[in-house]
Structures are given as structure tokens and as C-alpha cells.
Enzyme design. Structure first.
Site, PDB file in Angstrom:
ATOM      1  N   GLU A 133      67.728   0.289  34.963  1.00 24.02           N
ATOM      2  CA  GLU A 133      66.360   0.835  35.069  1.00 24.02           C
ATOM      3  C   GLU A 133      66.046   1.843  36.265  1.00 24.02           C
ATOM      4  O   GLU A 133      66.810   1.625  37.461  1.00 24.02           O
ATOM      5  CB  GLU A 133      65.623  -0.436  35.452  1.00 24.02           C
ATOM      6  CG  GLU A 133      64.262  -0.017  35.583  1.00 24.02           C
ATOM      7  CD  GLU A 133      63.088  -1.409  35.516  1.00 24.02           C
ATOM      8  OE1 GLU A 133      61.950  -1.432  35.355  1.00 24.02           O
ATOM      9  OE2 GLU A 133      63.715  -2.382  36.202  1.00 24.02           O
ATOM     10  N   ALA A 269      67.300  -8.020  41.981  1.00 22.37           N
ATOM     11  CA  ALA A 269      67.840  -8.816  40.487  1.00 22.37           C
ATOM     12  C   ALA A 269      67.478  -7.687  39.607  1.00 22.37           C
ATOM     13  O   ALA A 269      66.489  -6.915  39.602  1.00 22.37           O
ATOM     14  CB  ALA A 269      67.063 -10.145  40.322  1.00 22.37           C
ATOM     15  N   GLU A 271      66.213  -7.599  35.169  1.00 29.43           N
ATOM     16  CA  GLU A 271      65.829  -8.617  34.076  1.00 29.43           C
ATOM     17  C   GLU A 271      66.451  -8.114  32.598  1.00 29.43           C
ATOM     18  O   GLU A 271      65.710  -8.262  31.370  1.00 29.43           O
ATOM     19  CB  GLU A 271      64.221  -8.646  33.598  1.00 29.43           C
ATOM     20  CG  GLU A 271      63.641  -7.378  33.545  1.00 29.43           C
ATOM     21  CD  GLU A 271      63.235  -6.260  34.328  1.00 29.43           C
ATOM     22  OE1 GLU A 271      62.324  -5.426  34.160  1.00 29.43           O
ATOM     23  OE2 GLU A 271      63.689  -6.396  35.612  1.00 29.43           O
ATOM     24  N   ASN A 272      67.726  -7.827  32.676  1.00 30.03           N
ATOM     25  CA  ASN A 272      68.329  -7.407  31.392  1.00 30.03           C
ATOM     26  C   ASN A 272      67.995  -8.314  30.373  1.00 30.03           C
ATOM     27  O   ASN A 272      68.192  -9.512  30.414  1.00 30.03           O
ATOM     28  CB  ASN A 272      69.878  -7.253  31.464  1.00 30.03           C
ATOM     29  CG  ASN A 272      70.137  -6.250  32.877  1.00 30.03           C
ATOM     30  OD1 ASN A 272      69.635  -5.156  32.997  1.00 30.03           O
ATOM     31  ND2 ASN A 272      70.949  -6.846  33.762  1.00 30.03           N
ATOM     32  N   HIS A 302      60.749 -14.648  38.534  1.00 30.67           N
ATOM     33  CA  HIS A 302      60.333 -13.461  38.495  1.00 30.67           C
ATOM     34  C   HIS A 302      61.187 -12.627  37.284  1.00 30.67           C
ATOM     35  O   HIS A 302      60.463 -12.107  36.386  1.00 30.67           O
ATOM     36  CB  HIS A 302      60.483 -12.338  39.629  1.00 30.67           C
ATOM     37  CG  HIS A 302      60.100 -11.027  39.340  1.00 30.67           C
ATOM     38  ND1 HIS A 302      59.178 -10.883  40.213  1.00 30.67           N
ATOM     39  CD2 HIS A 302      60.673  -9.854  39.098  1.00 30.67           C
ATOM     40  CE1 HIS A 302      58.911  -9.210  39.915  1.00 30.67           C
ATOM     41  NE2 HIS A 302      59.838  -8.902  39.191  1.00 30.67           N
ATOM     42  N   GLU A 303      62.259 -12.748  37.364  1.00 31.53           N
ATOM     43  CA  GLU A 303      63.212 -12.272  36.310  1.00 31.53           C
ATOM     44  C   GLU A 303      63.062 -12.764  34.807  1.00 31.53           C
ATOM     45  O   GLU A 303      63.041 -12.025  33.652  1.00 31.53           O
ATOM     46  CB  GLU A 303      64.647 -12.196  36.740  1.00 31.53           C
ATOM     47  CG  GLU A 303      64.963 -11.377  37.854  1.00 31.53           C
ATOM     48  CD  GLU A 303      64.275 -10.201  37.973  1.00 31.53           C
ATOM     49  OE1 GLU A 303      64.427  -9.369  37.133  1.00 31.53           O
ATOM     50  OE2 GLU A 303      63.893  -9.774  39.105  1.00 31.53           O
TER      51      GLU A 303
END
Length: 848
Positions: A133, A269, A271-272, A302-303
Site C-alpha cells: 500500500e 500493520a 490488512e492484506n 483495526h486490521e
């Protein structure tokens, strides 16, 4: 064979180009076959892209690559122009339905983005992971690298047999390969955006479980496995999945859920899809505080929220990045409070994410939450406090306005409508309007499309024994004059017993009168944002300020105490309270505070005040007073968390030889604190100060700590010590390496640069100030973004608070060109924060 000869480090996609490509491309699918060999600096790739094309003219395919060995399009071998980071396909070679096949050799990345390679100094093992990202998937494989060209992915990987491989989908089958390798074939994925593709490979240690039929896994380096507290992590994961599935009324969509803690990760982190990567700092080598555990829980949730908002439904372009991050942030705190054992999340929200937002929102670089993002460079810049913290704070305010049930129903509508698709802010608002029954366009215009923040104050007649109304006044900065609607609670503190009562208030104008019930006693304190629903600075009236200064510790509500400390901190930043007086309040009041979240936050403000807002001529004196206060608290507190927090603070405040030498005695067991032991991070911090202040036998202390900690953490700490030595020859060697070959990775560069500048070494470092301003434009022009931003952050002379640095920074900003957006943003923020620091120091001098 085609070798990329034109490779430029400036790699960017504009919104205009992305929109043009999206109008002509559809039905994308990727077949990716990678060959990984242990110990090699390169890997092999073979990718097949099928897609439909209805456009005319050249078509660009994003790809950062060392060498292409073969390329065919629709069965015909082609040799396209390789322009920088793009392959340019000719219109004559394209058909309505296309099949592009590319064989290539590529190098691993070492900056934390792309396909990152790491060698563990403890055992020599090799670890790989991806991070894409907003615009880096094309570092691994050729693709149309933009969020609205979703695709399916069929992955095959040949790699050492002993390695763990984690991808977005489950492994379907394996086949033997040569050289003790095997080939793993993964299930075709659901459609998602390129930046969410993931591959993690290496001898990761695996922990596996199952939750309601969904396989879940935890992974970390072998050398870190002993520190991974799997019971807590699995517990949070399961509770989070249950909460989000019920709240959104939509089951988890991606088959399995893995979480991997990876080395040298640039962010918290990522989020894949089905394979979330985390910064390894969340695997605690030293005993963590409850605050650290809670913050890790927030990141996990969150992820996980992104699996729905961001992955299942994805923004069309990066101008809606805020929706991804703000929504995930708000939902993480909501789920943490409602579904886990961590029950003080909103207090942490106020102290951390919201404080970050309000600081960012007062900079000259403030921007609307939702706005135009011209390219992926601007996207990178918008991973900031406004995108995360202000957006989440505004969503919290929205929920206070439309109700949690209306918000929940709106989100359910959103996922039912746009699953596996892309959506915009308008789509989001439409869903919320349907769920809540309220019109939100004007709300969106005022809150999401304007910059900066309001200040809210309460005016009341303190001379009366009883009073009948409070007038709430909201103001806005002259440059950003927006008056917004606010749904608030106003706290009234009873002067007799400190009992807190509250009144509901809705502000729509500059002035709003709030009636008070008959015979209500005159309060000691009025605070117009009780329970922290609103996003605004709170300006306290003089009677309330006087009460807070004398009686802050008597307020029974910990969140309100936190908010009051935040108001005091804002007064320091706005030159309404001297930094020295603020530190005096901290020393007087914080030792009486038992809430560890609050103690942690206030000590952070105290450290920031000492760093830049206290006049230089008083800094050592004030630091010593804070050191003595922290040391006293360290000796008195009893809980483990309090010991850790005050221990870290004591080390942080030590900047005089006497104080640092006391810490050395503590490290050598010549001084003792009951029920307290320094952890390894603390020991490294002490060793670094010994080196930087040139104290006796500093090098022996470094050697001792490295012997105790021969890990990647120890290597980074050693590098920091190495560049901290107050010696002109050593500084010159370090500087030449900074602008030359560097130290091998972003993390190592960052560690070495973090040891270079010290306030007390100002005279020794004088020549490097000019060299920084001369060199930094060239660094941004010739090096990649990761290196350039680390160079700037680590070596900008922020330790000097004076007009000369301000003028040099402004002069350089005036010389930048329009395409230097990242450098411009960093300079503008440096100028703004330096100007504030100068004013705060000047104000402190006038308050003697």
C-alpha cells in the site's frame, strides 16, 4: 531479454491516469508463479495477466523489475518500451480480450516496501514478506496497480521445503521440485485490489487454531517465537471475528485468517486479505505494560475491520483513504470496549489517536478529511493524523448524532450493496442515510470537506450562587472559518463533593445558550465535551482553570481527567500556559495519579515540552527536576506497569552527567529500586546516553549490552551508539555513509541516523546543518521515498530551536519545485512546528 535501463526512483500513479485506465480495462485475473531460492539476492517470476480492453492508444502496465527474459501478448512475442516503472503496450498488439505473459528476474527490496528480504543476525535465517500500500504491488509482479481494478489471483510458489509460506488463500496442493524445494499451489482468490496481495515466506514459527470453521494462524520468526503470547492473541482474534460478523451482519469472506509478525516493517500493520502483517515490536521481548497490550489489541482489531471495510468493499481511489483508516480506527475502539477485556479504549483514543489528529489539524499542512488526491505520492502523505484520527473522531461524533443503531444498519446496507466492489464517499453516505433516516450531505460538507478544527468554550456567571444557563461559544481559525454542528455533553462538577452531572447540548451556531435546571449549585468546573463525543479544542474558563490547577487529581472520572490534561497541553502549545508551569503541574499532580494510561500520556507531553518548548537555558534544570520527580515516583509506586512507565520516564528525562551516571549505577546494580529491574530496551537507552555524553567506559557498556542482546534489535542499538559518539571523525564517517551506500536497510539507516543529532552536541554538529539543507533535495531526487523520508526525519536539525533554522527551512522550501510534494510537505510541517516551538519558548520567558 529486456533490462530496465531507465529505472527512476520516482514511481507514481496519478488519479487522472488511473481513471483513464479504469475506463478501458476490466475482467482482470493474475496467475503468478514465483521461484524463491534460499540465500539468493534475486527471485524468478512468471506472470500471466488476462484482461479485457476497450480503449485505444498505448496501455501501461505497472512493473518495477530488474530483467524481463520473455514476454508474449496474445501468443506473440513482444519487446515493449520499458519506461521507468511502466511497460508500454502498443494498441496494435492489443485485442478485446488479452493474455499477457511475462517471465522475469527481480531483486528483493530492503526498504520495508515491495518484496522485502531480511536476514536474522541471530541465526542467519532468511525471511521474506510483501508490503504494497498504496502503490507497490508492481515491485513483485506486473499489474494494473490501482484499487478499482480488482482481480482474482492464482498463486504458485516454489520455495525451500522447510519454509512456511502464507498467502491470501489456502494452500490447495504441493509438488516436489529440485534442490530440496517444493512447489505450493494456492486456491484462486476472491476479487480484491492489488495492494492487498500478500506473500510471506521463510522459516516462520507457526501457531494454528480454528474458529467456527475458519482456520486462524499466528506466525513470527523462530528467534521470536518464545515471546509470542498466543493465548491472548487468539482470544482477541476470535472475539473480534464474532463482533464484526454480528455488527455488520456479513460473514468473514476470505476463507482463513492469518496474522504474521514480520521484521523491519515500516508501519504498525497491513490488512492484506487473509494474511495481516504486523510490526514485530508487538512481540514483546521485554515485559509489556497493560497499555501496550491494549494498543496491540486495537491494531489487531483495526486490521480485522479492514477485512470488511477496505477489502470486501474498497475505495475507488485514494481520496477515500480516510474512509478505510478512519472507519477501521473507530470500529477497533468500539469492538475493543464491547468485545474484549480492555475497557479503557476511549481514554487511549483521546490520549493517542485524537491527540495526534488535533496536532496535525493545527499545522499549516492541514487538509480536509475527504478531498482530492492527485497521485500516489499525495496518498503517502495522507497516512497522517487527519486521515486516521480526525476521521475516526468525526465518525464518533456522527454516531453520537445519528445513534449507534442507525450507524450499524447503514453499514449493513453498505456491505450488502457493494461486496467485492469499489465504492465512494457518496455510496457510504447513502447507506448511512438509509440506515439512520437522516440527511447527511450538509454534515459531510461541514465536517469532511473543510480543514482545521473549532474551539469550544463555556461562559457562565460565576458570581451567582445559582445560575440558570451556560452559553457555549464555538470559534474557528481566521483562515478556516467553518462553524460546524456539535453533539456534546457538558460536565458540571459539584463544588461540595465533586460529583459530575452532565447536560446534553447541540451546537449549530457560534453561540448556543444551554438552560440549567432550577437551583443547580454553581459548579467548580464546566467542561463542554464530557465523554469526548466532540472533535474540538476545549478552552476552559478562568474559574475552571483555577480549579483544575488546584484540584485536578480529585476529579473522579479518569477520561475527564485525561481531557483536562489535554486542555492544559493545548494551552502550552497555544502560548496560554508556560511550558515550565506545565512541567511544575506535572510534577505536582501526576505522582498522585493511579491511572496508568493517563500517566503514560501526560509524561509523553512532559517529554515533548522539555524537547522543544522549554527555553534552552532552562532545559537541563527542568529535565533534572523531572528526573528527580520520576525517580521518586519509581521508588514509590507498587504495580509492575507503574514501575515500567516511571522507569522509562526516569531514563528519558536524564540529560545531565550526574543523572546519567546514577542510571549507570542502576544498570550495574550499584543502585537498586524495590521490585524493579531494567529491561533490555532501558539498558540500551542508558548505554546510548553514556556514549552521547562521552561518559567513562561508555564503549564497554555498549559491548556488554551487545553481548546480552546479539539480535537485530541489538544491532540497531549498536549503530545508534556508534553514530552518537561526540567525535568529529566518527560524525564525518557516518555522514558520508548516510549520503553514500547507507547501512543496508531502512531500519538500519534509521537506527544510525537516530544517533547522529544531539542537542548538547550542537557545536560539534554545526557544519552538518548547512550540509543537510544542501544535500536533502538531491536525496529526494535520486533516492527512493523510503530512504529520503528517513534521511529527512533523522537528520533535520530539529534539536535547534531558533530563527536561523526557520529561515533556512523556508529558503529551501521556496526553492523546491512542484513535483517535490513529499519534501515540500515535510519542510512545511518542520517550519510550522519550529515556529510554534520558538513562540512557546518566548512565551515561557515572559512568564517569570
Amino acid at each position: 531479454m529486456t533490462t530496465n535501463q531507465k529505472a527512476s526512483e520516482h514511481d507514481v500513479l496519478t488519479q487522472d491516469n488511473a481513471e483513464k485506465r479504469a475506463r478501458r480495462i476490466s475482467n482482470c485475473a493474475y496467475e503468478i508463479h514465483l521461484e524463491l531460492t534460499k540465500g539468493s539476492p534475486t527471485y524468478l517470476g512468471k506472470v500471466t495477466i488476462t484482461f479485457s480492453d476497450t480503449g485505444e492508444g498505448q496501455l501501461d502496465v505497472n512493473f518495477r523489475c530488474q530483467t524481463i527474459t520473455q514476454m508474449t501478448l496474445n501468443g506473440r512475442e513482444i519487446n515493449p518500451e520499458f519506461e521507468g516503472r511502466n511497460l508500454l503496450l502498443q494498441n496494435a498488439d492489443l485485442e478485446e480480450n488479452n493474455k499477457l505473459e511475462i517471465n522475469y528476474i527481480n531483486e528483493y527490496d530492503h526498504g520495508g516496501d515491495g518484496f522485502h528480504q531480511f536476514l536474522d543476525p541471530e541465526d542467519g535465517e532468511e525471511y521474506l514478506y510483501t508490503n504494497f500500500e498504496p502503490f507497490d504491488a508492481h515491485r513483485l509482479f506486473p499489474c494494473f496497480d490501482q484499487p478499482d481494478l480488482k482481480a482474482t489471483y492464482q498463486l504458485t510458489v516454489t520455495a525451500p521445503e522447510e519454509w512456511e509460506l502464507i498467502a491470501n488463500s489456502l494452500e490447495e496442493s504441493t509438488q516436489p521440485a529440485s534442490d530440496d524445494r517444493i512447489t505450493r499451489i494456492y486456491a484462486e482468490t476472491k476479487p480484491f485490489s492489488t495492494y492487498l496481495f500478500a506473500l510471506i515466506a521463510g522459516p516462520y514459527h507457526a501457531f494454528r487454531d480454528d474458529h467456527n470453521g475458519t482456520p486462524i494462524g499466528l506466525f513470527c520468526r523462530k528467534s521470536m517465537a518464545q515471546y509470542l503470547d498466543t493465548e491472548e492473541l487468539f482470544n482477541i482474534t476470535k472475539k473480534g471475528l464474532d463482533f464484526f460478523e454480528e455488527f455488520f451482519d456479513y460473514p468473514y469472506a476470505f476463507g482463513k485468517y492469518d496474522q504474521i509478525f514480520v521484521p523491519e516493517f515500516n508501519h504498525g500493520a497491513m490488512e492484506n486479505v487473509g494474511a495481516v502483517t504486523f510490526n514485530e515490536s508487538m512481540v514483546y521481548r521485554d515485559p509489556p505494560t497493560e497499555n501496550q497490550r491494549r494498543r496491540r489489541a486495537e491494531v489487531i482489531l483495526h486490521e480485522m475491520a479492514h477485512m470488511w471495510f477496505g477489502n470486501l468493499v474498497t475505495m475507488q481511489w485514494w481520496n477515500d483513504l480516510w474512509l478505510n483508516e478512519s472507519f477501521a480506527t473507530f470500529m477497533s475502539y468500539l469492538s475493543m470496549e464491547q468485545a474484549t477485556r480492555f475497557q479503557s479504549g476511549w481514554q487511549d483514543f483521546n490520549a493517542s489517536i485524537k491527540n495526534w489528529a488535533m496536532t496535525q489539524d493545527q499545522l499549516i499542512t492541514t487538509h480536509p478529511i475527504a478531498g482530492k488526491v492527485r497521485d500516489t505520492d499525495e496518498t503517502f502523505l495522507n497516512f497522517d493524523g487527519i486521515t486516521y484520527g480526525k476521521g475516526a473522531s468525526v465518525l464518533k461524533q456522527l454516531v453520537a448524532t445519528i445513534g449507534l443503531n442507525g450507524f450499524k444498519e447503514g453499514m449493513r446496507q453498505y456491505f450488502r450493496t457493494y461486496a467485492y466492489k469499489n465504492a465512494t464517499l457518496n455510496n457510504f453516505l447513502e447507506s448511512l442515510e438509509q440506515g439512520s433516516g437522516q440527511q447527511l450531505r450538509e454534515w459531510s460538507k461541514l465536517w469532511l470537506e473543510t480543514s482545521s478544527l473549532n474551539t469550544i468554550s463555556a461562559q457562565w456567571d460565576a458570581s451567582k450562587t445559582n445560575f440558570t444557563e451556560i452559553e457555549l461559544i464555538q470559534t474557528a481559525p481566521e483562515k478556516y472559518p467553518t462553524i460546524r454542528p456539535h453533539t456534546l455533553e457538558v460536565a458540571l462538577v459539584n463544588p461540595i463533593n465533586n460529583v459530575i452531572s452532565s447536560i446534553q447540548a447541540v451546537l449549530t451556531e457560534q453561540q448556543t445558550k444551554i438552560p440549567i435546571e432550577i437551583n443547580h449549585p454553581k459548579p467548580s468546573l464546566v467542561f463542554p465535551n464530557y465523554n469526548d463525543h466532540g472533535y474540538a479544542k476545549i478552552s476552559l474558563d478562568q474559574d475552571s482553570i483555577n480549579f483544575v490547577k488546584a484540584n485536578l487529581e480529585t476529579i473522579t472520572d479518569s477520561l475527564l481527567r485525561q481531557q483536562l490534561w489535554s486542555s492544559l497541553w493545548n494551552m502550552v502549545r497555544d502560548q496560554q500556559l508556560s511550558s515550565v508551569d506545565f512541567l511544575g503541574l506535572v510534577r505536582t499532580k501526576i505522582a498522585m495519579e493511579s491511572n496508568t494510561e493517563l500517566v503514560d500520556a501526560v509524561l509523553g507531553h512532559a517529554s515533548a515540552a522539555l524537547g522543544r518548548y522549554v527555553p534552552a537555558e532552562w532545559r537541563e534544570r527542568e529535565a533534572h527536576l523531572m528526573f528527580e520527580s520520576a525517580k521518586d515516583s519509581l521508588q514509590k509506586v507498587t504495580s509492575t506497569d507503574e514501575k515500567i512507565i516511571w522507569g522509562r520516564a526516569t531514563i528519558g528525562f536524564a540529560i545531565s552527567q550526574e543523572d546519567i551516571e546514577w542510571l549507570g549505577k542502576l544498570a550495574d546494580s550499584k543502585e537498586t529500586i524495590p521490585n524493579f529491574q531494567l529491561d533490555q530496551d532501558m539498558r540500551w537507552a542508558i548505554a546510548t546516553k553514556y556514549v552521547a555524553f562521552n561518559l567513562e567506559e561508555a564503549h564497554l557498556r555498549v559491548e556488554k549490552e551487545l553481548e546480552e542482546d546479539p539480535t537485530d534489535r541489538g544491532k540497531r542499538a549498536q549503530l545508534r551508539c556508534e553514530t552518537a559518539v561526540p567525535d568529529s571523525t566518527i560524525k564525518e564517517i557516518a555522514w558520508e555513509r548516510f549520503i553514500g551506500e547507507g547501512y543496508g536497510s531502512r531500519y538500519l539507516n534509521q537506527a544510525a541516523m537516530s544517533g547522529f543529532n544531539w542537542t548538547h552536541q550542537r557545536e560539534l554538529l554545526e557544519s552538518y546543518v548547512g550540509r543537510f539543507f544542501e544535500q536533502v533535495p538531491k536525496v529526494f531526487q535520486e533516492r527512493d521515498r523510503e530512504f529520503a523520508t528517513v534521511f529527512y526525519s533523522g537528520l533535520y536539525p530539529a534539536y535547534i530551536v531558533d530563527q536561523d533554522i526557520l529561515e533556512r527551512s523556508q529558503e529551501l522550501l521556496n526553492q523546491t519545485t512542484a513535483d517535490q510534494t513529499v519534501l515540500q510537505r515535510m519542510l512545511r510541517e518542520s517550519i510550522d512546528t519550529l515556529d510554534r516551538a520558538i513562540k512557546c519558548q518566548q512565551y515561557a520567558r515572559t512568564q517569570i
